[in-house]
Design a protein around this motif. Sequence first.
Motif, PDB file in Angstrom:
ATOM      1  N   ASN A   1     -11.746   7.609  21.646  1.00  0.00           N
ATOM      2  CA  ASN A   1     -12.850   7.135  20.802  1.00  0.00           C
ATOM      3  C   ASN A   1     -13.380   8.236  19.902  1.00  0.00           C
ATOM      4  O   ASN A   1     -13.691   8.002  18.728  1.00  0.00           O
ATOM      5  CB  ASN A   1     -13.972   6.580  21.683  1.00  0.00           C
ATOM      6  CG  ASN A   1     -13.599   5.288  22.382  1.00  0.00           C
ATOM      7  OD1 ASN A   1     -12.676   4.594  21.957  1.00  0.00           O
ATOM      8  ND2 ASN A   1     -14.295   4.977  23.449  1.00  0.00           N
ATOM      9  N   VAL A   2     -13.487   9.451  20.453  1.00  0.00           N
ATOM     10  CA  VAL A   2     -13.968  10.582  19.649  1.00  0.00           C
ATOM     11  C   VAL A   2     -12.974  10.894  18.534  1.00  0.00           C
ATOM     12  O   VAL A   2     -13.363  11.108  17.376  1.00  0.00           O
ATOM     13  CB  VAL A   2     -14.209  11.823  20.535  1.00  0.00           C
ATOM     14  CG1 VAL A   2     -14.418  13.067  19.682  1.00  0.00           C
ATOM     15  CG2 VAL A   2     -15.420  11.600  21.439  1.00  0.00           C
ATOM     16  N   LEU A   3     -11.685  10.917  18.862  1.00  0.00           N
ATOM     17  CA  LEU A   3     -10.673  11.225  17.854  1.00  0.00           C
ATOM     18  C   LEU A   3     -10.672  10.181  16.742  1.00  0.00           C
ATOM     19  O   LEU A   3     -10.489  10.509  15.565  1.00  0.00           O
ATOM     20  CB  LEU A   3      -9.294  11.316  18.501  1.00  0.00           C
ATOM     21  CG  LEU A   3      -9.068  12.520  19.419  1.00  0.00           C
ATOM     22  CD1 LEU A   3      -7.693  12.432  20.092  1.00  0.00           C
ATOM     23  CD2 LEU A   3      -9.200  13.829  18.658  1.00  0.00           C
ATOM     24  N   ALA A   4     -10.871   8.909  17.091  1.00  0.00           N
ATOM     25  CA  ALA A   4     -10.956   7.866  16.072  1.00  0.00           C
ATOM     26  C   ALA A   4     -12.214   8.041  15.224  1.00  0.00           C
ATOM     27  O   ALA A   4     -12.183   7.863  13.998  1.00  0.00           O
ATOM     28  CB  ALA A   4     -10.950   6.487  16.734  1.00  0.00           C
TER      29      ALA A   4
ATOM     30  N   ALA B   1     -11.537  15.276  10.584  1.00  0.00           N
ATOM     31  CA  ALA B   1     -10.428  16.171  10.946  1.00  0.00           C
ATOM     32  C   ALA B   1      -9.463  16.336   9.777  1.00  0.00           C
ATOM     33  O   ALA B   1      -8.953  17.437   9.529  1.00  0.00           O
ATOM     34  CB  ALA B   1      -9.704  15.637  12.178  1.00  0.00           C
ATOM     35  N   GLU B   2      -9.205  15.264   9.051  1.00  0.00           N
ATOM     36  CA  GLU B   2      -8.346  15.348   7.872  1.00  0.00           C
ATOM     37  C   GLU B   2      -9.003  16.223   6.805  1.00  0.00           C
ATOM     38  O   GLU B   2      -8.342  17.092   6.212  1.00  0.00           O
ATOM     39  CB  GLU B   2      -8.088  13.946   7.310  1.00  0.00           C
ATOM     40  CG  GLU B   2      -7.123  13.111   8.116  1.00  0.00           C
ATOM     41  CD  GLU B   2      -5.667  13.513   7.896  1.00  0.00           C
ATOM     42  OE1 GLU B   2      -5.409  14.389   7.042  1.00  0.00           O
ATOM     43  OE2 GLU B   2      -4.802  12.946   8.586  1.00  0.00           O
TER      44      GLU B   2
ATOM     45  N   LEU C   1     -11.197  18.562   7.127  1.00  0.00           N
ATOM     46  CA  LEU C   1     -11.342  19.957   7.542  1.00  0.00           C
ATOM     47  C   LEU C   1     -10.012  20.578   7.961  1.00  0.00           C
ATOM     48  O   LEU C   1      -9.980  21.728   8.404  1.00  0.00           O
ATOM     49  CB  LEU C   1     -12.355  20.057   8.686  1.00  0.00           C
ATOM     50  CG  LEU C   1     -13.781  19.596   8.342  1.00  0.00           C
ATOM     51  CD1 LEU C   1     -14.680  19.642   9.575  1.00  0.00           C
ATOM     52  CD2 LEU C   1     -14.382  20.435   7.226  1.00  0.00           C
ATOM     53  N   ASP C   2      -8.922  19.824   7.832  1.00  0.00           N
ATOM     54  CA  ASP C   2      -7.573  20.336   8.088  1.00  0.00           C
ATOM     55  C   ASP C   2      -7.408  20.862   9.509  1.00  0.00           C
ATOM     56  O   ASP C   2      -6.899  21.957   9.731  1.00  0.00           O
ATOM     57  CB  ASP C   2      -7.240  21.446   7.071  1.00  0.00           C
ATOM     58  CG  ASP C   2      -5.741  21.737   7.005  1.00  0.00           C
ATOM     59  OD1 ASP C   2      -4.960  20.860   7.425  1.00  0.00           O
ATOM     60  OD2 ASP C   2      -5.365  22.831   6.556  1.00  0.00           O
ATOM     61  N   CYS C   3      -7.840  20.059  10.461  1.00  0.00           N
ATOM     62  CA  CYS C   3      -7.685  20.486  11.863  1.00  0.00           C
ATOM     63  C   CYS C   3      -7.295  19.310  12.765  1.00  0.00           C
ATOM     64  O   CYS C   3      -7.732  19.231  13.912  1.00  0.00           O
ATOM     65  CB  CYS C   3      -8.955  21.178  12.367  1.00  0.00           C
ATOM     66  SG  CYS C   3     -10.474  20.243  12.158  1.00  0.00           S
ATOM     67  N   VAL C   4      -6.467  18.418  12.257  1.00  0.00           N
ATOM     68  CA  VAL C   4      -6.038  17.257  13.028  1.00  0.00           C
ATOM     69  C   VAL C   4      -5.297  17.677  14.293  1.00  0.00           C
ATOM     70  O   VAL C   4      -5.576  17.194  15.396  1.00  0.00           O
ATOM     71  CB  VAL C   4      -5.151  16.334  12.170  1.00  0.00           C
ATOM     72  CG1 VAL C   4      -4.561  15.205  13.022  1.00  0.00           C
ATOM     73  CG2 VAL C   4      -5.950  15.755  11.011  1.00  0.00           C
TER      74      VAL C   4
END
Length: 395
Positions: free
Chosen positions: A307-310, A316-317, A319-322
Amino acid sequence: MAHAYRFGIEEEFFLADARSRGTPRARLRAFHAAVRARLDDAEREQLQCQVEIASPPSGDVGEAAEHLTQLRRSLAEIGAERGILTFAAGTHPTARWRDQRPTDKARYHGIMADLRMLGRRNLVCGLHVHVEVPDPEARLGLMNRLLPFLPVLLALSTSSPFWQGQQTGMAGYRMRAYAELPRTGVPELFADSADYAHYVDVMTKAGAIADASYLWWHLRASVKYPTLELRVADSCTHVDDAVCIAALFRCLVRRVVRDRRLNAGMTAASRGFVMENLWRAERDGTRATLIDEARVRAVPLGEWVENVLALIAEDAEALDCVAACNRARHIVAEGTSADRQMAVFAAARRSGAQERAALSAVVDHLALETAAGSKLGPGGVRTSSRRRSDGNGSG
C-alpha cells in the motif's frame, strides 16, 4: 513539485573488541582519534563504544549509498588496525551497560548529568534520516500526518533482538530500552506551529531542556536544518536497507506535502493506533500485523508495504528512487537484520557453541555485513540481483 527533497542519513554504530566481542577498553581513544583525523563525516556519540557517520545532503540515493559504503569500510579498516570491530545494529549483543563510559564532550556531560543512570543504560544505535521540505513552517502539520507510517519503517529496520547478552524474543528491542529516556516516543499531536513553539518556549524557560534538540521523539522538526528528521528506525546492518528506509521516508514526505488530505485530522485514537502498531513492529518485525484504522482490522506488514509503495509510486518516480523503495519487498520476504542475527545465533548453538560463543558469532556476522558494499548504483538502481548463499538469508 520541483523541490528536490534532499536528504541526509546518519548512522550510529557500535564498537566491539575483536577478541572478546565485548566493549573495547584501552584502544578506544586511539580509534576515535584516527576517525577524527581521517574521516570528515564521522564523529563520536554519547557513549565511547559508539561512533556515528553521516552522508552529506543529496538528491541521489545511489550517491548516498556509495558515500555510506565508503565510510563504513573506512571505519572497518581503522578498527582492524586497532583490534576493534564496527557494526550497525539497534542493540549490542554482548555489551553490558554498567561497563560503558560517556564521551568527553560538553553536551554529553550535560545529558549524563540530567539522565543519570539512564544515560549509561542508553546502549542503543539508531538510523536518522533528514528530509528537506519546501516550507519549514509547515513541518508540524506534516509530522502529524506522517505518524501512521512510522511502524512500517520501524518493522523494516529491526536489528535489535539481543540485549545485555540475552535473547529478548523481540525483533526490535531498541525502542523499549530507549523509552526509559524522557521526551521520547510518538510526539504529541500539536495543533499548529504556534502550539509547538509554545511548548518549546515553556520547556526551555523552565529549564527542562536547553533547546528543541533535546526532544528525542521518533519524528521531529530539526533545529539546525529545514528538515523533518526520522528517528524511529534501528541502525540497519546492511547499507541498502538503510538507504531503503531513507528513500521511503523521503517519498512519504513528498506525498504528504502534495496531498494535504492524506491523514488529515489525526485524533488521539489515531495516535493510539500508531503506538500499538509500533509495539507490534518492535515485537515481530517483518512478521508483524499492523492495525489499519480505516479498514478496522490488522493486516500483514507485506500488505502495508504494498500500500505504501502504491501510495508513493509517483513520488518515487519523480525522486528517482524506485528501486531503493522496492527493496522493502525484499526485506519483507527475506527478513531484517534481526532475523539474520537470530539465524546465526541458532546455527551456532546447534553446532554446540555455548551462548557466549554464539553471541560472538553474531557480532562477527554484524561486522562483516556492515562493511559489505551497496548494490544500489546511480539513481538507486540495483546493480546485481545475485543472492548470497551463506545460509544467513542476507541480501
